[in-house]
Enzyme design. Structure first.
Site, PDB file in Angstrom:
ATOM      1  N   CYS A  91       0.742  -1.313  -0.082  1.00 33.77           N
ATOM      2  CA  CYS A  91       0.068  -0.002  -0.087  1.00 33.77           C
ATOM      3  C   CYS A  91       0.853   1.229   0.002  1.00 33.77           C
ATOM      4  O   CYS A  91       0.813   2.078  -0.944  1.00 33.77           O
ATOM      5  CB  CYS A  91      -0.863  -0.055   1.082  1.00 33.77           C
ATOM      6  N   HIS A 147      -3.096   6.468   4.410  1.00 35.05           N
ATOM      7  CA  HIS A 147      -1.753   5.538   4.547  1.00 35.05           C
ATOM      8  C   HIS A 147      -0.331   6.185   4.272  1.00 35.05           C
ATOM      9  O   HIS A 147       0.534   5.528   3.587  1.00 35.05           O
ATOM     10  CB  HIS A 147      -2.015   4.269   3.702  1.00 35.05           C
ATOM     11  N   HIS A 238      -9.623  -4.317   0.321  1.00 38.59           N
ATOM     12  CA  HIS A 238      -8.645  -4.797   1.330  1.00 38.59           C
ATOM     13  C   HIS A 238      -9.575  -5.451   2.395  1.00 38.59           C
ATOM     14  O   HIS A 238     -10.586  -5.070   2.685  1.00 38.59           O
ATOM     15  CB  HIS A 238      -8.040  -3.496   1.693  1.00 38.59           C
ATOM     16  N   ASN A 297      -1.975  -2.609  -5.902  1.00 41.01           N
ATOM     17  CA  ASN A 297      -0.937  -3.607  -5.743  1.00 41.01           C
ATOM     18  C   ASN A 297      -1.667  -5.026  -6.180  1.00 41.01           C
ATOM     19  O   ASN A 297      -3.105  -5.003  -6.496  1.00 41.01           O
ATOM     20  CB  ASN A 297      -0.356  -4.058  -4.307  1.00 41.01           C
ATOM     21  N   LYS A 314       0.202 -10.297  -3.602  1.00 43.65           N
ATOM     22  CA  LYS A 314       0.628  -9.066  -2.971  1.00 43.65           C
ATOM     23  C   LYS A 314       1.808  -9.023  -1.891  1.00 43.65           C
ATOM     24  O   LYS A 314       1.783 -10.167  -1.487  1.00 43.65           O
ATOM     25  CB  LYS A 314      -0.855  -8.686  -2.031  1.00 43.65           C
TER      26      LYS A 314
END
Length: 560
Positions: A91, A147, A238, A297, A314
């Site tokens: 992320c 993030h 997510h 991702n 990932k």
């Protein structure tokens, strides 16, 4: 056809954002504002960048998925599909590279993600994409997942170029309650409006619905004669795997519960994107808009994602971790309905979008991205010929890696990956390397796997692939082409000379939300920030002195 379909749809249906948001509600929020067709639109395009979270390469209809994504399929078919498009495997790195146009070795974020308890954030000296767009008159808005750190106020989105921010600061959390536990007892609320917790706006609404509603309200109240930048970074898809029940009903045929929930989340996300495109048309943005869709991702198979037929997942530097779903949809494209097979990286959006916005790209920005608009819009060759996927000097070292294995050029114990032309080189420990085929998800036993296991000598620390000929990384060519290995190792070494020190500080106990009113948020005070800046200046001066001393010593050695 798209515009016609939208107009017909608007007259026939009452649009819902994943079953939540109606156009009547939007109209009341917009005070019944109507678009004057005689108004001359700005020459600068409206930019809408939609970032999905953890969407796997296969997890879109046009890549052969069983998941229904009619909106994404249509927008991509009418726009330009990016079929050689790369992001980072996790992320924070993808988000930092999007917003700065720089590789993570040049921002100090080359290791892992920014943890909630770390006094760390995107370095303040980096000029961000929204800051550049604001310089040329854009109204800048962010909705969704940040993030990029928040330990002090200067790190917050509204201090980094965004006029408004509504969303979460952390990397994940509950989709309904918006709470996040980083570890036992370290839990807090994570929903913000600007720089304050958005308690009053929280009605327990599923985040995909809530973020869509917020984004549409921005479009409804903004004047389309002023250029707009909307960065919509969805939490979906997510983990945790949460979704309104009605979407699960559509995927009863998928026995694997993780995959079923994940598929439902993707479909809800697809409907949310549909709502955004309808709002662009309704409020007069569409004809002068550029919509970019990207995943941050690769997918995580253990959380329902699929990257098949790519290798890995990932968190890895195999293609499954870094090759992403991406497309551009815009009436401004010269060649619509095409595929772009030129090399494109997430750092390229910064110079591409700033240039389209009629902004300036100063040399001292030290960008790693390229302006790829002509490659996307006109089908011309991409100016990008290589990608540094990353160099992480503090990741777990490969036990059998060595300078010898790297021909004295590079220590192959270090995790690194680079793409140059057709060739891709990996060193160190690239990460989970299996291929996870679709039938994995058909088992009633959710914890049972049917992966294609990889067997090789445990002493291996270098891999080489011709990605153009072998996009699935089936045939390692490292023993056959040592001269290519050496060239790519030299390129890695050259990049490494430009790397800045890794920023990955230990956790700070003062970050505990219980010390901050139960909310995740900045915990450094203004006095501490001033002291930190002074220490940073002293460290920079000391570093400069050490470098000068080293240069003097080298000169003396050479003279001897």
């Amino acid at each position: 056809m798209f515009v016609l379909g939208v107009l017909v749809g608007l007259s026939a249906i009452n649009v819902m954002a994943c079953g939540y948001l109606s156009w009547e509600k939007i109209n009341s929020k917009a005070h019944n504002r109507e678009v004057n067709v005689l108004d001359k639109p700005t020459s600068q395009p409206h930019i809408i960048f939609i970032l999905a979270d953890d969407q796997g390469f296969r997890d879109v209809g046009y890549h052969g998925s069983e998941i229904k994504t009619p909106t994404l399929d249509r927008l991509a078919a009418e726009g330009v599909k990016l079929e050689n498009y790369y992001v980072q495997p996790i992320c924070t790195p993808s988000r930092s590279q999007f917003i700065t146009g720089r590789y993570q070795i040049h921002t100090g974020l080359q290791h892992s993600i920014i943890r909630p308890t770390q006094p760390n954030c995107l370095p303040l000296e980096n000029v961000t994409l929204p800051q550049k767009l604001k310089d040329v008159g854009y109204s800048t808005h962010m909705v969704g997942k940040w993030h990029l750190g928040f330990y002090k106020r200067d790190c917050m989105p509204t201090q980094r170029g965004f006029d408004t921010f509504f969303g979460s600061l952390l990397g994940s959390g509950d989709y309904y309650s918006h709470f996040k536990c980083d570890s036992p007892g370290i839990c807090g609320y994570d929903l913000y409006e600007g720089e304050h917790a958005a308690w009053e706006q929280d009605n327990g609404i599923y985040s995909t619905l809530m973020y869509t509603q917020k984004a549409v309200n921005i479009l409804a109240t903004h004047n389309p004669k002023q250029p707009l930048f909307l960065y919509l970074a969805f939490q979906a898809v997510h983990s945790p795997l949460q979704v309104p029940a009605k979407y699960l009903e559509r995927y009863k045929s998928i026995p694997n519960l993780h995959r079923r929930k994940y598929a439902a989340m993707v479909t809800c996300l697809d409907e949310a994107v549909n709502n955004i495109t309808l709002a662009l048309e309704k409020y007069g943005y569409y004809d002068n808009s550029i919509l970019v869709y990207s995943s941050d991702n690769g997918g995580q198979p253990k959380a329902g994602g699929s990257n098949w037929p790519l290798r890995g997942s990932k968190g890895t530097y195999w293609e499954g971790g870094i090759r992403a779903v991406g497309f551009v949809h815009s009436p401004l494209l010269m060649k619509k309905g095409t595929l772009c097979r030129g090399l494109v990286h997430i750092t390229d959006w910064y110079p591409t979008l700033v240039t389209l916005a009629e902004g300036q790209l100063e040399e001292d920005l030290d960008l790693d991205g390229y302006d790829v608009w002509e490659a996307i819009s006109e089908g011309r060759p991409s100016p990008r010929q290589d990608i540094l996927h990353n160099i992480d000097p503090i990741y777990t070292k490969a036990k059998n890696g060595s300078w010898k294995a790297g021909y004295g050029i590079w220590n192959t114990a270090i995790q690194a990956a680079i793409r140059v032309g057709d060739w891709k080189l990996l060193t160190g420990i690239p990460g989970y390397s299996d291929w996870v085929p679709p039938q994995t998800f058909s088992s009633l036993m959710t914890n049972r796997w049917h992966n294609e296991r990889v067997s090789w000598d445990r002493g291996k620390s270098v891999w080489l692939f011709n990605i153009t000929a072998d996009p699935y990384e089936r045939v390692d060519l490292s023993h056959r082409y040592p001269h290519v290995i050496k060239k790519l190792l030299l390129r890695l070494a050259q990049y490494n000379k430009t790397a800045v020190p890794v920023r990955y500080p230990p956790k700070d106990s003062r970050s505990n939300p219980q010390l901050n009113g139960g909310v995740w948020g900045p915990w450094y005070k203004e006095k501490e920030e001033e002291e930190e800046e002074q220490e940073g200046s002293l460290s920079t001066n000391r570093l400069g002195k050490r470098k000068r001393k080293k240069k003097v010593k080298r000169k003396k050695f050479k003279s001897k």
